[in-house]
Structure formats: structure tokens, C-alpha cells
Design a protein around this motif. Structure first.
Motif, PDB file in Angstrom:
ATOM      1  N   SER A 166       0.818  -1.198   0.000  1.00  0.00           N
ATOM      2  CA  SER A 166       0.000   0.000   0.000  1.00  0.00           C
ATOM      3  C   SER A 166       0.851   1.247   0.000  1.00  0.00           C
ATOM      4  N   ASP A 167       2.003   1.199   0.695  1.00  0.00           N
ATOM      5  CA  ASP A 167       2.793   2.411   0.869  1.00  0.00           C
ATOM      6  C   ASP A 167       3.840   2.498  -0.249  1.00  0.00           C
ATOM      7  N   PRO A 168       4.003   3.682  -0.844  1.00  0.00           N
ATOM      8  CA  PRO A 168       4.987   3.793  -1.924  1.00  0.00           C
ATOM      9  C   PRO A 168       6.407   3.473  -1.476  1.00  0.00           C
ATOM     10  N   ARG A 169       6.737   3.751  -0.197  1.00  0.00           N
ATOM     11  CA  ARG A 169       8.088   3.454   0.251  1.00  0.00           C
ATOM     12  C   ARG A 169       8.323   1.950   0.286  1.00  0.00           C
ATOM     13  N   THR A 170       7.290   1.201   0.694  1.00  0.00           N
ATOM     14  CA  THR A 170       7.416  -0.256   0.669  1.00  0.00           C
ATOM     15  C   THR A 170       7.647  -0.728  -0.760  1.00  0.00           C
ATOM     16  N   ALA A 171       6.862  -0.170  -1.669  1.00  0.00           N
ATOM     17  CA  ALA A 171       6.998  -0.589  -3.067  1.00  0.00           C
ATOM     18  C   ALA A 171       8.403  -0.304  -3.559  1.00  0.00           C
ATOM     19  N   ASP A 172       8.946   0.876  -3.163  1.00  0.00           N
ATOM     20  CA  ASP A 172      10.307   1.214  -3.599  1.00  0.00           C
ATOM     21  C   ASP A 172      11.301   0.228  -3.055  1.00  0.00           C
ATOM     22  N   TYR A 173      11.147  -0.146  -1.772  1.00  0.00           N
ATOM     23  CA  TYR A 173      12.144  -1.029  -1.157  1.00  0.00           C
ATOM     24  C   TYR A 173      12.094  -2.411  -1.768  1.00  0.00           C
TER      25      TYR A 173
ATOM     26  N   GLY B 108      11.003  -3.231  -4.505  1.00  0.00           N
ATOM     27  CA  GLY B 108      11.371  -3.181  -5.912  1.00  0.00           C
ATOM     28  C   GLY B 108      12.846  -2.926  -6.120  1.00  0.00           C
ATOM     29  N   GLY B 109      13.579  -2.809  -5.051  1.00  0.00           N
ATOM     30  CA  GLY B 109      15.023  -2.664  -5.195  1.00  0.00           C
ATOM     31  C   GLY B 109      15.463  -1.266  -5.558  1.00  0.00           C
ATOM     32  N   ARG B 110      14.566  -0.294  -5.402  1.00  0.00           N
ATOM     33  CA  ARG B 110      14.974   1.052  -5.811  1.00  0.00           C
ATOM     34  C   ARG B 110      15.790   1.747  -4.738  1.00  0.00           C
ATOM     35  N   PHE B 111      15.817   1.217  -3.516  1.00  0.00           N
ATOM     36  CA  PHE B 111      16.792   1.704  -2.526  1.00  0.00           C
ATOM     37  C   PHE B 111      17.038   0.599  -1.517  1.00  0.00           C
ATOM     38  N   GLY B 112      17.954   0.820  -0.647  1.00  0.00           N
ATOM     39  CA  GLY B 112      18.236  -0.150   0.429  1.00  0.00           C
ATOM     40  C   GLY B 112      19.497  -0.928   0.178  1.00  0.00           C
TER      41      GLY B 112
END
Lengths: 378, 277, 331
Positions: B264-271, B273-277
Motif C-alpha cells: 500500500s505504501d509507496p516506500r514499501t513498493a520502492d524497497y 522493488g530494489g529502488r533503494f536499500g
């Protein structure tokens, strides 16, 4: 597979909490900022067990002491109280607690008491010394006059230990001036230059730290005083002190230098610095506080060296600043010669001098601690 | 789940004894290190017999939170916490609740394997009993050792050398030994702090198989950096995040499939999805 | 593509040309090291060399004779060596439990804020000059310790070392029979051995691997359980090494012993009884009136003491180095 079941809490009247929503927690109503809670709390029962055991054992021993077993004296009382307390405490705890916890609590109590006993012993040493010497310390002449023409049993308004203080400072000063360069130089040799000789030096230095100070004194006596006819003087004492202090400075210095990370030396080498520059500009300053602490501890050791002065010095009553040729008194020697007379005033003087000695060691310690703290802050 | 090579019954024919897996609930957990707030208002419910993964970039408080669950956090000088933790409804930080009792029921496996080198393999497994002065008969001891080592998929490799020192094993074997040691005292919950991060892929696979097999009888919470591992082993996932300079917290939690495929949260989706971390 | 070795390739011989300042630096350091080596070696050699005139004059009786009567030229170190060892052993037996318990306390049980103060207090205790402990022992401890000695001799006299040659049950007991004994000297020397052993042990306890400690805690162990399972096996080397270092110090202690004991040149097997002598006290007391050969004898006695302390210290160093805690111990 079950998803997020919410277990009910036993015994509470609060309603079931709804499953947490997928939204971020900040969307909920703002809560007041949380405050830390105490996690290490003693229950009333714990405190009661401890206090009760202490009180009960005390009463038991007070009643039974001297009657049941033929004891006397305060040390015996304390020992009995200790034993009774431990026995009672074990019994009280074992009633309701599992074995591992009983062991843990009893061990904790014993450790606290061991530390208290040792600290108490240290405390009584300091307090007793200063307390017994106070009558002498109270007189200003104690610090400004020497004992020329003053008998040990003379009243405390006469005479003083100025000559002994001077003697200690001069002797330790010379010893430091000799042993610190030699010791640090050896330490630098062992850590920085190394090579085949360094292991031999290290072994010998380590063996020499085991040398009892009386043997250093005896060595100087037998060689310099008897053979070469040197007078019993400040310089003889200083040489013997240096013999004892050099290995200590060398070994502590080696430890301080070894702790300097090798990466620093590599970085200097990569910059094109010579070995000497590396040591002088980087290694020594980095090890600095550790080296100074080593020197301070060696000084504290040297100040208190009694055996050396007993053998290499003459207990003179006169003030002198010359270490060569003239007899020179020092604090430990003064203490001993006063003690030997067993005269009441002399004993007070001895304790007074001992107090001054204690202050000197304490002052050195405070300086060493300040240095360590400064390093940590950096 | 693939069948493992090791038998699931001991030599004496006893099946793995069953203990009731525990339910863990954390409410409003905050944590401080020497006055600095590092975790704020984290709440998590862990259902019995489930595997929950805690994921998120490094430094956002996942391990700190895990350590609060078994009261290991407070052993660090300067560490403080707030909030409550309930094990089967009983608050483990309550003043009457003995800390050693909590830790016996909530076991932990650490990132770096830490077997006791002064003890043999068998002694390592039963170390939990020795530590709590629990006496075991000889046959009970052998049973515990075999059961725990089988559960940890280590039995076949070490059964010939149970008396050898515990330090003389490979990294993966050491970690499985630590798992066996934690299992031997039959905890209700097992916490695992990045247990595979120091292991090679084969050992990692073995540990994940162990987790899968244990899951019906044990509640597991695992902190992992490896998102694929979280997706493989867990039923539920919580995503931790600490934005720059702020204390960490849970951004999103829910069933693993949902977190990874439909967050639900865009930050979760980013993480994920490998876009940060 | 396979990698083949070329047999004709050999390593280059490299030569390092140091800067001039470095050559001076290395030379100076080497000189200093050599000087210290020679100086300290000379002392050892000199002391050992004294044994030649001593043995020539007194023969091997030197090691079996207990009396020290310079006027009659009957001297020997048998009683003195035994006394030295006895005092050191009493200091160890009394001191080791305290050193161990305080080290464990400071390392694991003390409140964290108090820890650095406690460490400083222990170091301070080690730095207090021994003559001050001697005064403390004589004036403060001895009157009270004689009571304990009396109780020990009264109730534990079935153990031979606790017997005293006097009637302990008498209504007015002879306090003077219990003063200036090995026991009291040992108690005073323990004030010096405790901080030394404690500092080494604490340093080693602190370095027990944190990972194993955590594992023990996570299994539900208590602090004591964790100490038994993790810290003590790790710290064995430091415990033994620290104790032996303290033993070495106790063997050479002079000032405190000198103040407390009244010289008695018999081999004492009763430690509570008045009278004792140790090597260092012997030397300090007798060097002034010694003739040439008696001086050599004192030096030989000192050399024997030196050998004993070297052996004890070297054994301590070996034990420490070999153990797990060894590489980390800074003694």
C-alpha cells in the motif's frame, strides 16, 4: 496459513484491538511522546528477603556472640555475621525461588560484600594514616623545617620533614630523568626497530621487572658503595631506583606503542615519510597518554620504594639539595627511622610523613586519570 | 516444501515432541540508546505458529526491536525502552516477571554463530540446561541432543563426533549448532537475527528448510536483509524504515504475498522493488 | 587457457636504502636497547657470581642452615626461604578469593557508572607504598588480627600449622604470642597482592567474547551462569597468570614484612605464632653489619630470591601467552 490473529490477553478487561492497518503509524491519532521505563526493578519480596536476612543474622550473632562460641574482638563478630547472613539468605530464597536464581542472588550478595571489604580496607588505610598523622600535619613547621638538632621524641612544634620531601623529589627526579629516556628508548627499539635483538631484550626486560627492589638496592650497595667507595647518598638511591623503574617504563611503554594501529604507520610510509619522522610525529603522539600514564605509574612506584632507601641512604636530619656525596633523607626512610624509635611523637611524625607520601601518590593518580579522560574526549 | 533427507523421528522412534507455540504481541515499543531515540511507537502482533519477517534497510532498528522482544536490549549500557510486550497475554516486562524466564521461552539465534568453544558439540546443545541448573538424566540428555540436532539438520553430519569441540565446525554448521542449542530448551518463540547473513548458500538453504519444518510448532520472527529469503520463508512481513535523522518504525505490515506484490505504501513498493536499500 | 609456471622466474633481491636520519634513529634505538640489556644482564650476572665466594666460604650448608648468627659466622637461608614462601602463600590464600571476586564484581556486577571509579580505586590500592601498608598492618590490623589468630589456634589446632605454643583457653591469653607472625605479615602483604591480581583478572574478564556472553543470556542463563560458562573458561590464563604475578610480588616484599615480623630464624611450621623471617627482611636487616663474605652471602640469598621470582613470573607469562586470553592481556 493463518493471517494476523490477535490473541486475547488473559485477565485484562480491555477489548480486542483491531488488526493493525497497513497504513503508516503516523496516520493514527498523535500519542504523547513515550518515556523510557525501568526494566531492572526489585520486587518488594526481593528487598524484604535481603533486608530481613541482614537484620535477622545481625540479631542472632549479637545474642550468640561470645556465649555459644568463645569469640572475641570485632573481626570475629564480622566474620560470624557474614556467615550467618549467607546461611539465612540461602534458606529464605530457597523457599520460593528456583535453584539457579538462588545461586545468582547469593553470588551477587557475596560479590558486593567482597568489594565492600576490599574498599573498606583501602579506606581504613588512607583514613587511619591521615588520622594518626594529623597532629603533625597540623603544624606548619612540619612542612618547612628539617630535623636538625631535633630529637625524634621532641614535641611536634619542632622540626619537620622538609628535608625528606626534598630528598624524595630530588631522588625520584634523577631516577626519572635516567629511566624514562632509557625505558622509552628501549620500548621504541622493541616495537619500531625490532630485529633479532629485540626478542632477547624483551625477555630480559620482562625478567628484570621481577627484580625485587631490595636487590636493586643491594646491587648498588655492593658495587658502588662497597667496591667503589661511593658515599651513601641521593645519587646512589637514584641509580638503584632507575634500575627498578627502567624495565617498568620499557614494558608499559612497549604496550602503549604496540596498541597504535599499524594502519597509521602504513599511511605515513605511503606518504613517503622516513621511519624516524613516523615515530616522532605520529606514533609517539598517538601513544602519548598511554606513555605518560606508564611514566606516572613508574614514578608512583619509585616514590614508595622503601627497601632501596634503607640500604643505599643514610637517614640524615639535615636538609641538603646535593645528591652527590652528602647523606640525603627521603620520606620512606624517614618513616622507617621514626617508627623504629617507638616514641609516641616520632610515630606521629611517621604517620604525618606517610600522609604526605599518600598525597603525592594520590596527586599522581589524579593526573593520570585526567590524562586518560582527555584522551577519551578527543 | 521439499522433503528433507533427514528422518523426522529419532532413533528411539519418538516424534518431535510438541510444545504449544507462543503468541507474541508488542505494543507501542520505543527504544533509546544513551538518550537518542532510535525506535518510535512500533506495534506488532505475531500469531502462534507463524513465521514473521522483519525487513528494511540497515540501521532502521529491526535488530533493536527484535532484542526488545526477549529482553536482551536492556543488557546494553545506556539502552532504554518503552511500551509493552505480551507473551501469551503475560507482559514480560512486568516487575514480577523474571527475566531469565522470559528468555527461556523466547529463544534467539544471532547473526554471528557463537558456539561455546570450550565445550563439545553435545555439551553445546545442552548448554541451556546447564545454564539454568536443570538436571538431565543420561538418556534424556542423549534424546535432547539427537532431537535438537535433527531439527537443525545437523545430526547426520556430526553424530560421529559429538564429543569434539564445538568450535571446530564450518560456519554453516556452527550456526545450525546454535539453532539446535536454542531449540533444545523448547522455547515457545524463536527470534532469529539475520541468521544466514554470514553463511554460504548451501547452509542458508538448510537453515531455511529448518525454519519451514519448525514453523508448525514454533513461532518464528526473523530479521533479514535478504528480501528473497523473506519472501521464501515467511507468512507475514513487517517493513521497517528510518528516514534521515528520524527514529525507525514500521511503515507497513501484513501477509508476505501482499507486501511484496501489492504494497500500500509507496516506500514499501520502492524497497521491495530494489529502488533503494 | 591454462596458467603455466615459468621456472626461470626467480624473486628479486631487494635492498632498502634508508634515509640518513633513519640510520641514525635505528642505531640510537639499538644502542639504547643494548645498553639496557647489558645493564640489566650485568646485575643478574653479578648477583649470580656472588654465589661462588659464598659457596666457597660456607659450602652447601648455606642452604640447610637455619640460623643467622653473623658473630659466629653461622649463616644459612633455610629458615628464611621457608618464611618467604610461607608469607607469600598466606598472602595468596587470603588474597586470591578477594581478587577474584572483586574482579568479577567490577567486570560484570557493578553498576556501569561506578566501574571506572572502581578500576581506579583498585589501581590506587596497588600504588600505595608498601611502608604505609606496613604501618597499617602493625598499628591497626595486628591488635585485631591476633584475636582471629587466637580463635584459629583454639578451634582449629588439629591442623598443625594453626598450633601455637601457648594456652589459648587461658582467661588472660598472651597476646604477644600471636603478634608478628607469618599470618599477620601475610595478611598485610595480601593488601598488595589483591590489587595486582585483581587488575589482571578484571582486564581479562572484560575481554571475554561478547557473542558468547549474549548466547548464554539468550538461553535464559543468569549472570553467574554466563560467567561460569563463558567468562571463566576464556579467562583461565589470565586468572592463573595474574595470581602468579601477585605471588612474585609477594615473594619480594620488604617494607611491610620488615615492620611486622620479629626475626626468628627457625623453620616455622606454625604460622600463627610470633616470629618469622623473609629473605628481603633478612637482607634489609643485616646488610649493615655484614663482613665481606657475609655480604656475598646476602647477595646470594638475594639471587636465590631473584631466581624464584623470575621463574614464577616467566611461568606466569607463558601460561598467559598460551591461553585464549593471552594475546589480549597487557601485563
Amino acid at each position: 496459513m493463518t493471517t494476523l490473529d490477535v490473541p486475547t490477553r488473559q485477565g485484562t478487561a480491555t477489548p480486542d484491538r483491531p488488526p493493525p492497518s497497513p497504513a503508516a503509524p503516523s496516520s493514527a491519532a498523535p500519542r504523547p511522546p513515550a518515556r523510557p521505563r525501568r526494566t531492572r526493578s526489585l520486587t518488594g519480596e526481593d528487598v524484604l528477603a535481603l533486608v530481613g536476612s541482614i537484620a535477622a543474622s545481625f540479631s542472632l550473632v549479637v545474642i550468640g556472640y561470645g556465649h555459644i562460641l568463645d569469640f572475641s574482638g570485632i573481626l570475629g563478630f564480622l566474620v560470624c555475621w557474614y556467615v550467618t547472613f549467607i546461611a539465612l539468605y540461602v534458606v529464605v530464597l530457597a523457599i520460593s525461588l528456583p535453584r539457579a536464581i538462588v545461586v545468582e542472588r547469593v553470588v551477587t550478595a557475596m560479590l558486593y560484600m567482597a568489594a565492600a571489604i576490599v574498599l573498606f580496607a583501602l579506606g581504613t588505610t588512607i583514613v587511619y594514616t591521615i588520622g594518626q598523622g594529623w597532629r603533625a600535619l597540623d603544624h606548619l613547621n612540619f612542612f618547612t623545617k628539617d630535623m636538625s638538632a631535633v630529637a625524634p621524641s621532641a614535641p611536634l612544634s619542632q622540626g619537620g620533614i622538609y628535608h625528606a620531601i626534598v630528598g624524595t623529589v630530588v631522588e625520584v627526579g634523577i631516577a626519572v630523568a635516567v629511566s624514562v629516556p632509557l625505558g622509552l628508548g628501549t620500548a621504541v627499539f622493541m616495537t619500531e626497530v625490532g630485529g633479532r635483538g629485540s626478542q632477547l631484550v624483551r625477555t630480559v626486560v620482562e625478567a628484570m621487572t621481577a627484580l625485587p627492589e631490595i636487590l636493586a638496592g643491594l646491587f648498588v650497595y655492593a658495587v658502588l658503595i662497597v667496591e667503589f667507595g661511593m658515599a651513601k647518598s641521593g645519587i646512589a638511591v637514584a641509580i638503584a631506583m632507575a634500575v627498578t623503574m627502567t624495565p617498568i617504563v620499557a614494558r608499559a611503554g612497549e604496550v602503549a606503542l604496540r596498541v597504535v594501529p599499524g594502519g597509521l604507520r602504513d599511511a605515513c610510509g605511503a606518504l613517503g615519510a622516513s621511519h624516524w619522522k613516523t615515530v616522532w610525529k605520529v606514533v609517539l603522539p598517538t601513544a602519548g597518554p598511554g606513555l605518560v600514564t606508564a611514566v606516572i605509574l613508574a614514578i608512583a612506584r619509585g616514590i614508595g620504594e622503601t627497601a632501596v632507601v634503607l640500604i643505599c641512604a643514610n637517614a640524615s636530619n639535615f636538609l641538603t639539595y646535593e645528591p652527590i656525596g652528602k647523606p640525603m633523607n627521603s620520606l620512606p626512610l624517614f618513616i622507617y627511622t621514626m617508627y623504629i624509635t617507638h616514641e609516641p611523637n616520632a610515630i606521629v611524625r611517621a604517620f604525618g610523613a606517610a600522609s604526605v607520601l599518600l598525597f603525592m601518590v594520590l596527586a599522581l593518580f589524579v593526573v593520570a586519570r585526567l590524562l586518560v579522560r582527555e584522551r577519551k574526549v578527543r | 516444501m521439499a522433503m528433507t533427507e533427514e528422518s523426522t523421528t529419532t532413533a528411539r522412534g519418538a516424534a518431535f515432541p510438541r510444545t504449544a507455540p507462543g503468541a507474541l504481541e508488542a505494543v507501542g515499543i520505543s527504544a533509546w540508546f544513551s538518550g537518542t531515540l532510535v525506535l518510535t511507537d512500533v506495534s506488532l502482533s505475531v500469531a502462534p505458529a507463524s513465521v514473521t519477517a522483519l525487513i528494511g534497510p540497515s540501521g532502521c532498528g529491526k535488530s533493536t526491536f527484535l532484542r526488545i522482544l526477549n529482553r536482551m536490549h536492556e543488557s546494553i549500557p545506556g539502552a532504554q525502552m518503552a511500551g509493552e510486550v505480551y507473551l501469551d497475554g503475560k507482559e514480560i516486562y512486568a516487575s514480577g516477571y523474571r527475566i531469565t524466564h522470559a528468555r527461556k521461552q523466547i529463544g534467539m539465534v544471532f547473526q554471528k554463530p557463537n558456539p561455546f568453544p570450550a565445550m563439545s558439540i553435545a555439551e553445546n546443545v545442552t548448554a541451556g540446561f546447564a545454564l539454568t541448573s536443570t538436571k538431565l538424566s543420561r538418556s534424556a540428555r542423549e534424546e535432547v541432543v539427537e532431537t535438537s540436532l535433527r531439527q537443525a539438520h545437523l545430526w547426520d553430519e556430526v553424530k560421529e563426533r559429538l564429543t569434539r569441540p564445538g568450535g571446530a565446525l564450518s560456519g554453516g554448521q556452527q550456526q545450525r549448532l546454535c539453532i539446535a542449542r536454542a531449540l533444545a530448551v523448547k522455547p515457545r518463540v524463536l527470534l532469529m537475527d539475520e541468521p544466514c547473513s554470514a553463511l554460504d548458500p548451501t547452509s542458508t538453504r538448510r537453515v531455511e528448510e529448518t525454519i519451514a519444518e519448525l514453523s508448525p510448532q514454533l513461532t518464528i520472527v526473523i530479521v533479514t536483509h535478504n528480501m528473497q529469503q523473506a519472501a521464501r520463508v515467511s507468512h507475514n512481513t513487517a517493513f521497517f524504515l528510518a528516514e534521515q535523522g528520524t527514529p525507525g518504525g514500521i511503515v507497513e505490515q501484513g501477509p508476505t504475498r501482499q507486501i511484496f506484490n501489492d504494497p500500500s505504501d509507496p516506500r514499501t513498493a520502492d524497497y521491495v522493488g530494489g529502488r533503494f536499500g | 587457457m591454462t596458467i603455466t609456471a615459468h621456472p626461470e622466474v626467480v624473486p628479486r633481491q631487494l635492498t632498502t636504502t634508508h634515509a640518513a636520519s633513519d640510520r641514525i634513529f635505528h642505531g640510537a634505538a639499538r644502542t639504547v636497547g643494548l645498553f639496557v640489556l647489558c645493564m640489566t644482564g650485568a646485575i643478574g650476572v653479578f648477583l649470580g657470581y656472588q654465589s661462588i665466594p659464598t659457596l666457597r666460604h660456607y659450602g652447601l650448608h648455606f642452604f640447610t642452615q637455619t640460623q643467622w648468627q653473623p658473630e659466629l659466622d653461622h649463616i644459612g637461608i633455610a629458615a628464611v626461604l621457608v618464611g618467604t614462601v610461607e608469607v607469600a602463600l598466606v598472602a595468596l590464600v587470603v588474597g586470591f578469593p578477594f581478587a577474584f571476586m572483586v574482579a568479577l564484581f567490577v567486570s560484570d556486577y557493578a553498576p556501569k557508572r561506578a566501574k571506572s571509579w572502581l578500576v581506579s580505586a583498585i589501581d590506587l590500592m596497588a600504588a600505595v607504598p608498601s611502608i604505609i601498608y606496613g604501618l597499617w598492618g602493625f598499628y591497626l590490623l595486628m591488635p585485631r588480627a591476633t584475636e582471629v589468630a587466637r580463635w584459629l589456634s583454639e578451634y582449629l589446632s588439629f591442623i598443625p600449622i594453626f598450633k601455637v605454643n601457648t594456652d589459648a583457653h587461658a582467661a588472660v591469653w598472651q597476646q604477644s604470642r600471636y603478634t608478628s607472625s607469618v599470618f599477620i605479615a601475610g595478611l598485610t602483604v595480601s593488601m598488595m597482592t589483591i590489587p595486582l591480581a585483581c587488575a589482571v583478572m578484571r582486564g581479562v574478564f572484560d575481554q571475554a567474547p561478547a557473542g558468547e556472553r549474549e548466547a548464554a543470556m539468550a538461553l535464559g542463563g543468569t549472570r553467574w551462569g554466563g560467567a561460569r560458562m563463558v567468562v571463566f573458561p576464556f579467562a583461565k590464563g589470565g586468572i592463573i597468570g595474574g595470581t602468579m604475578l601477585a605471588l612474585g610480588r609477594a615473594l619480594g616484599e620488604t617494607a611491610a614484612v620488615l615492620i611486622i615480623v620479629s626475626p626468628d630464624f627457625t623453620i616455622k611450621d606454625r604460622i600463627l605464632e610470633a616470629g618469622a623471617q623473609t629473605t628481603s627482611a633478612l637482607i634489609a636487616g643485616n646488610f649493615g653489619d655484614a663482613t665481606r663474605s657475609q655480604l656475598s652471602a646476602l647477595l646470594t640469598a638475594g639471587f636465590v630470591l631473584f631466581l624464584i621470582t623470575i621463574i614464577v613470573n616467566s611461568a606466569a607469562a607463558v601460561v598467559i601467552r598460551r591461553s585464549r586470553s593471552g594475546a589480549l592481556t597487557e601485563i
